[in-house]
Scaffold this motif. Sequence first.
Motif, mmCIF file in Angstrom:
data_model
loop_
_atom_site.group_PDB
_atom_site.id
_atom_site.type_symbol
_atom_site.label_atom_id
_atom_site.label_comp_id
_atom_site.label_asym_id
_atom_site.label_seq_id
_atom_site.Cartn_x
_atom_site.Cartn_y
_atom_site.Cartn_z
ATOM 1 N N VAL A 1 11.655 18.165 -55.283
ATOM 2 C CA VAL A 1 10.417 18.392 -55.336
ATOM 3 C C VAL A 1 9.922 19.611 -55.916
ATOM 4 C CG1 VAL A 1 8.349 18.911 -53.663
ATOM 5 C CG2 VAL A 1 9.897 16.959 -53.226
ATOM 6 N N THR A 2 10.904 20.655 -55.420
ATOM 7 C CA THR A 2 10.549 22.017 -56.150
ATOM 8 C C THR A 2 10.741 21.916 -57.417
ATOM 9 O OG1 THR A 2 11.320 23.150 -53.876
ATOM 10 C CG2 THR A 2 11.164 24.473 -56.022
ATOM 11 N N TRP B 1 10.418 19.478 -59.742
ATOM 12 C CA TRP B 1 9.286 18.939 -60.608
ATOM 13 C C TRP B 1 8.191 19.693 -60.526
ATOM 14 C CZ3 TRP B 1 10.183 15.624 -64.245
ATOM 15 C CH2 TRP B 1 11.396 14.847 -64.339
ATOM 16 N N VAL B 2 7.814 20.430 -59.315
ATOM 17 C CA VAL B 2 6.626 21.142 -59.384
ATOM 18 C C VAL B 2 6.599 22.185 -60.496
ATOM 19 C CG1 VAL B 2 5.522 23.158 -58.003
ATOM 20 C CG2 VAL B 2 6.026 20.902 -57.010
ATOM 21 N N GLU C 1 6.603 21.073 -64.175
ATOM 22 C CA GLU C 1 5.160 21.126 -64.641
ATOM 23 C C GLU C 1 4.426 22.500 -64.780
ATOM 24 O OE1 GLU C 1 1.154 18.623 -63.477
ATOM 25 O OE2 GLU C 1 2.106 19.914 -61.871
ATOM 26 N N ARG C 2 4.866 23.077 -63.732
ATOM 27 C CA ARG C 2 4.098 24.688 -63.582
ATOM 28 C C ARG C 2 4.704 25.379 -64.934
ATOM 29 N NH1 ARG C 2 4.904 28.387 -58.633
ATOM 30 N NH2 ARG C 2 3.614 26.460 -57.826
ATOM 31 N N ALA D 1 -0.627 23.122 -50.792
ATOM 32 C CA ALA D 1 0.229 21.923 -50.873
ATOM 33 C C ALA D 1 0.156 21.172 -49.554
ATOM 34 C CB ALA D 1 1.750 22.530 -50.978
ATOM 35 N N LEU E 1 8.594 24.719 -50.600
ATOM 36 C CA LEU E 1 7.073 25.044 -51.392
ATOM 37 C C LEU E 1 6.767 26.295 -51.064
ATOM 38 C CD1 LEU E 1 5.428 21.781 -51.241
ATOM 39 C CD2 LEU E 1 6.441 22.517 -53.310
ATOM 40 N N HIS F 1 3.372 28.465 -52.155
ATOM 41 C CA HIS F 1 2.405 27.635 -51.514
ATOM 42 C C HIS F 1 2.183 27.734 -50.201
ATOM 43 C CE1 HIS F 1 1.708 25.132 -55.137
ATOM 44 N NE2 HIS F 1 2.891 25.271 -55.367
ATOM 45 N N ASP G 1 -2.985 22.041 -54.825
ATOM 46 C CA ASP G 1 -2.264 21.659 -56.164
ATOM 47 C C ASP G 1 -1.343 20.636 -55.907
ATOM 48 O OD1 ASP G 1 -1.936 22.583 -59.190
ATOM 49 O OD2 ASP G 1 0.009 23.141 -58.391
ATOM 50 N N VAL G 2 -0.630 20.408 -54.906
ATOM 51 C CA VAL G 2 0.603 19.647 -54.717
ATOM 52 C C VAL G 2 0.338 18.731 -53.521
ATOM 53 C CG1 VAL G 2 2.981 19.501 -54.394
ATOM 54 C CG2 VAL G 2 1.925 21.165 -55.875
ATOM 55 N N HIS H 1 -0.949 17.157 -58.336
ATOM 56 C CA HIS H 1 0.153 16.869 -58.746
ATOM 57 C C HIS H 1 0.768 15.978 -57.545
ATOM 58 C CE1 HIS H 1 4.643 17.622 -60.384
ATOM 59 N NE2 HIS H 1 4.461 16.272 -59.952
#
Length: 320
Positions: free
Chosen positions: A102-103, A105-106, A109-110, A139, A155, A160, A201-202, A229
């Motif tokens: 998860v981290t 892919w966050v 994108e960021r 999140a 996160l 987050h 945001d997530v 996202h």
Amino acid sequence: MTSELTMHRLARKLRTDPTVHLGDDVEPGWRDTLAAWAHSHGLEITDRDATLAITTRPDHATGAAWVHSPYAGIEHLAPVLPDDVLLTRTTGTMPQRIAEYVTAWVLTERWQTARYLADSASGTWDPTDPPTPPDRTGAVVIGTGAMGRAIARALACIGHRVTGLSRSGRPDDAFDAVLSLVPAHGTPAPDSTAFGGPGTDVLVLALPHTPQTDGLITPELLRAFDGVHLINIGRGSALRTDTLLTALDTGRVRHATLDVTEQEPLGPSSPLWRRADVTVTPHISGLTLPSDVVAALEAALERIQAGVRPTSAAVREQGY
């Protein structure tokens, strides 16, 4: 099978009938490792009707007093095993690996990773519009079990504020807040005014597959969000493909990263393959390792022998 007495009975059965059956669904590469574990405890490998069955298939658990799922999911076992059978499952290092997924892919994108990879491949130096700190740091993680807690902590480490949504709404120190997803009468109808919104945001889905979570992520729920996202690492059954496509088309979801989908493997005709705002990975975020299975079995056996319910024992009525 939760009392001290029943644990002592199971421990006695393991002494008088020390047998293990490895289901056909057990990974071929794991069989020697699991057989070695069994041998180290004086347990004999048998074809069927063993005291302990290691499997996800009910037809391989016939006569077993203890069934251990080599994976986290128990949806095929929980509804059909007799109540007096102990059902345990494997979690192991999966929460950590899923949190890393998860981290990753966050941050992918960021930090506009795809853009800079393309620029690097084409020899392009373009410092315009560089990544900047996010202006939205909220999140939401739906599902506050072991996976959800690990995701929340990861996160939080990248800035987050994390809200968890669960059936009970019970507070958990891994989250800044936990809200109830299901009202008292038991019908999924979350109060969407209490979460989501422009600061989020997530959105991460960390749900198991149960009758209650099937189709739980409704269009009404997603309307609480604005350009999030969405990352699904739980079960594809929680989110219908049509629901997701509508959320993407209306801007409720700006990008979807899916490690699980409603149909698996995802068929070649699925529209999800052809969208630039969707990333699909083949259910690899939390692969179980044979060492995870051995560790889970070892811990469960130790507690059974002490007359104590294993911490990995499934809660049948909750489906995990």
